[in-house]
Motif scaffolding. Structure first.
Motif, PDB file in Angstrom:
ATOM      1  N   MET A  64       0.789  -1.223   0.000  1.00 55.96           N
ATOM      2  CA  MET A  64       0.000   0.000   0.000  1.00 55.96           C
ATOM      3  C   MET A  64       0.829   1.285   0.000  1.00 55.96           C
ATOM      4  O   MET A  64       0.490   2.219  -0.709  1.00 55.96           O
ATOM      5  CB  MET A  64      -0.945  -0.050   1.210  1.00 55.96           C
ATOM      6  CG  MET A  64      -2.075   0.904   1.168  1.00 55.96           C
ATOM      7  SD  MET A  64      -3.129   0.670  -0.263  1.00 55.96           S
ATOM      8  CE  MET A  64      -4.693   1.149   0.409  1.00 55.96           C
ATOM      9  N   PRO A  65       1.933   1.377   0.770  1.00 58.81           N
ATOM     10  CA  PRO A  65       2.674   2.637   0.790  1.00 58.81           C
ATOM     11  C   PRO A  65       3.149   3.070  -0.587  1.00 58.81           C
ATOM     12  O   PRO A  65       3.075   4.245  -0.938  1.00 58.81           O
ATOM     13  CB  PRO A  65       3.852   2.327   1.723  1.00 58.81           C
ATOM     14  CG  PRO A  65       3.358   1.250   2.604  1.00 58.81           C
ATOM     15  CD  PRO A  65       2.465   0.410   1.733  1.00 58.81           C
ATOM     16  N   THR A  67       1.793   2.277  -3.531  1.00 61.51           N
ATOM     17  CA  THR A  67       0.614   2.703  -4.265  1.00 61.51           C
ATOM     18  C   THR A  67       0.208   4.105  -3.839  1.00 61.51           C
ATOM     19  O   THR A  67      -0.123   4.952  -4.662  1.00 61.51           O
ATOM     20  CB  THR A  67      -0.562   1.747  -3.970  1.00 61.51           C
ATOM     21  OG1 THR A  67      -0.077   0.417  -4.067  1.00 61.51           O
ATOM     22  CG2 THR A  67      -1.687   1.951  -4.932  1.00 61.51           C
ATOM     23  N   LEU A  68       0.268   4.336  -2.542  1.00 58.24           N
ATOM     24  CA  LEU A  68      -0.129   5.631  -2.008  1.00 58.24           C
ATOM     25  C   LEU A  68       0.771   6.733  -2.550  1.00 58.24           C
ATOM     26  O   LEU A  68       0.297   7.805  -2.927  1.00 58.24           O
ATOM     27  CB  LEU A  68      -0.064   5.594  -0.479  1.00 58.24           C
ATOM     28  CG  LEU A  68      -0.425   6.900   0.200  1.00 58.24           C
ATOM     29  CD1 LEU A  68      -1.898   7.214  -0.020  1.00 58.24           C
ATOM     30  CD2 LEU A  68      -0.122   6.836   1.678  1.00 58.24           C
ATOM     31  N   LEU A  71      -0.259   7.542  -5.922  1.00 56.69           N
ATOM     32  CA  LEU A  71      -1.585   8.172  -5.904  1.00 56.69           C
ATOM     33  C   LEU A  71      -1.510   9.646  -5.504  1.00 56.69           C
ATOM     34  O   LEU A  71      -2.090  10.520  -6.144  1.00 56.69           O
ATOM     35  CB  LEU A  71      -2.422   7.390  -4.897  1.00 56.69           C
ATOM     36  CG  LEU A  71      -3.918   7.396  -5.028  1.00 56.69           C
ATOM     37  CD1 LEU A  71      -4.303   6.846  -6.386  1.00 56.69           C
ATOM     38  CD2 LEU A  71      -4.516   6.510  -3.943  1.00 56.69           C
ATOM     39  N   THR A  72      -0.756   9.925  -4.427  1.00 62.96           N
ATOM     40  CA  THR A  72      -0.679  11.312  -3.954  1.00 62.96           C
ATOM     41  C   THR A  72       0.057  12.163  -4.983  1.00 62.96           C
ATOM     42  O   THR A  72      -0.279  13.317  -5.196  1.00 62.96           O
ATOM     43  CB  THR A  72       0.026  11.400  -2.589  1.00 62.96           C
ATOM     44  OG1 THR A  72       1.214  10.631  -2.620  1.00 62.96           O
ATOM     45  CG2 THR A  72      -0.870  10.891  -1.492  1.00 62.96           C
ATOM     46  N   ALA A  74      -0.015  11.673  -8.224  1.00 65.69           N
ATOM     47  CA  ALA A  74      -0.971  11.903  -9.307  1.00 65.69           C
ATOM     48  C   ALA A  74      -1.929  13.032  -8.949  1.00 65.69           C
ATOM     49  O   ALA A  74      -2.277  13.881  -9.775  1.00 65.69           O
ATOM     50  CB  ALA A  74      -1.744  10.620  -9.611  1.00 65.69           C
ATOM     51  N   MET A  75      -2.348  13.080  -7.673  1.00 65.46           N
ATOM     52  CA  MET A  75      -3.274  14.144  -7.247  1.00 65.46           C
ATOM     53  C   MET A  75      -2.575  15.492  -7.218  1.00 65.46           C
ATOM     54  O   MET A  75      -3.147  16.513  -7.589  1.00 65.46           O
ATOM     55  CB  MET A  75      -3.885  13.813  -5.886  1.00 65.46           C
ATOM     56  CG  MET A  75      -4.979  12.783  -5.996  1.00 65.46           C
ATOM     57  SD  MET A  75      -5.977  12.636  -4.500  1.00 65.46           S
ATOM     58  CE  MET A  75      -7.364  13.711  -4.829  1.00 65.46           C
TER      59      MET A  75
ATOM     60  N   ALA B  16       0.540   0.410   7.811  1.00 61.46           N
ATOM     61  CA  ALA B  16       1.182   0.279   6.499  1.00 61.46           C
ATOM     62  C   ALA B  16       1.723   1.623   6.026  1.00 61.46           C
ATOM     63  O   ALA B  16       2.553   1.676   5.127  1.00 61.46           O
ATOM     64  CB  ALA B  16       0.177  -0.271   5.492  1.00 61.46           C
ATOM     65  N   PHE B 149      -8.754  13.138 -12.462  1.00 61.95           N
ATOM     66  CA  PHE B 149      -7.539  13.728 -13.026  1.00 61.95           C
ATOM     67  C   PHE B 149      -7.739  14.099 -14.484  1.00 61.95           C
ATOM     68  O   PHE B 149      -8.528  13.497 -15.172  1.00 61.95           O
ATOM     69  CB  PHE B 149      -6.357  12.739 -12.912  1.00 61.95           C
ATOM     70  CG  PHE B 149      -6.148  12.260 -11.506  1.00 61.95           C
ATOM     71  CD1 PHE B 149      -6.256  13.141 -10.432  1.00 61.95           C
ATOM     72  CD2 PHE B 149      -5.854  10.940 -11.243  1.00 61.95           C
ATOM     73  CE1 PHE B 149      -6.060  12.695  -9.142  1.00 61.95           C
ATOM     74  CE2 PHE B 149      -5.646  10.488  -9.951  1.00 61.95           C
ATOM     75  CZ  PHE B 149      -5.758  11.363  -8.905  1.00 61.95           C
TER      76      PHE B 149
END
Lengths: 79, 149
Positions: A64-65, A67-68, A71-72, A74-75, B16, B149
């Motif tokens: 998850m980290p 991916t996060l 994701l952040t 991309a935002m 996580a 996006f």
């Protein structure tokens, strides 16, 4: 499982103040009326099951980290 | 997640997304748990610069109940989900202006999905939380975040 036979307009009582009444019976459906205290949620089972399944899928998987981070970023790029 | 007491009465929560020191007054009670995690009644909402704009909703009782979440109003600025009488009772008759809204995020197979249908709502005054389960919501259960996006 407790099993009851109920006719139209008959009810069962569950715990304190929860009443489940048979309103109408047709060939393959039963219409039920539920009266419950203000803080008791009542749901169709499929609605609850769908949300439960979605929550289970969402519970943080390994990786998850990373991916996060993507994701952040991309935002950030988008704003 | 594991936890142990840190100096000063804080509890260190490993997630996580890193370690966080949490204090007792940050703990939100979910009397009904969350669907699928009915045994978890105490959660914290964790924020960090790295997580922004996401938050981590983490159970302080078990490792598996750890979620990424985002304010649904970030997805739709006019996001509006009406509270039912049961919702208001569950949240301890809240002042609706102060409520904290969290939509659960699922990252799966390269897709980022936001559950806009069943938001988690926290009443910060009473530190009570509840996941809404509207039966007739117009919002999708799986909103693809890439659509933003």
């Amino acid at each position: 499982m407790l099993v009851f036979t109920r006719r139209r307009n008959e009810a069962i009582i569950v715990a304190d103040g929860i009443e489940i009444r048979v309103l109408r019976v047709s060939k393959d459906a039963v219409r039920l009326g539920v009266t419950a205290p203000a803080d008791v949620p009542v749901h169709r089972q499929e609605v609850y099951d769908q949300i439960r399944e979605e929550n289970r899928r969402a519970a943080a998987p390994p990786g998850m980290p990373l991916t996060l981070a993507l994701l952040t970023k991309a935002m950030d790029d988008a704003s | 997640m594991s936890r142990h007491s840190a100096p000063g009465g804080d509890t260190r929560v490993e997630t996580a997304f890193g370690s966080f020191d949490v204090t007792a007054d940050q703990v939100i009670t979910f009397p009904a748990g969350l669907p699928g995690f009915e045994e978890c009644h105490r959660f914290v909402v964790l924020s960090s610069r790295e997580l922004e704009p996401f938050k981590c909703l983490q159970s302080v009782e078990g490792p598996t109940a750890s979620f990424l979440a985002v304010d649904p109003r970030r997805a739709f600025t006019d996001y509006r989900c009406a509270l039912s009488d049961v919702d208001r009772a569950r949240l301890g008759a809240p002042d609706e202006a102060t409520l904290v809204w969290l939509a659960v995020v699922t990252v799966l197979d390269g897709q980022t999905l936001v559950n806009l249908r069943a938001p988690i709502v926290v009443n910060p005054t009473r530190m009570l939380g509840y996941q809404l389960m509207p039966s007739n919501s117009l919002y999708p259960l799986r909103f693809e975040l890439t659509q933003l996006f």
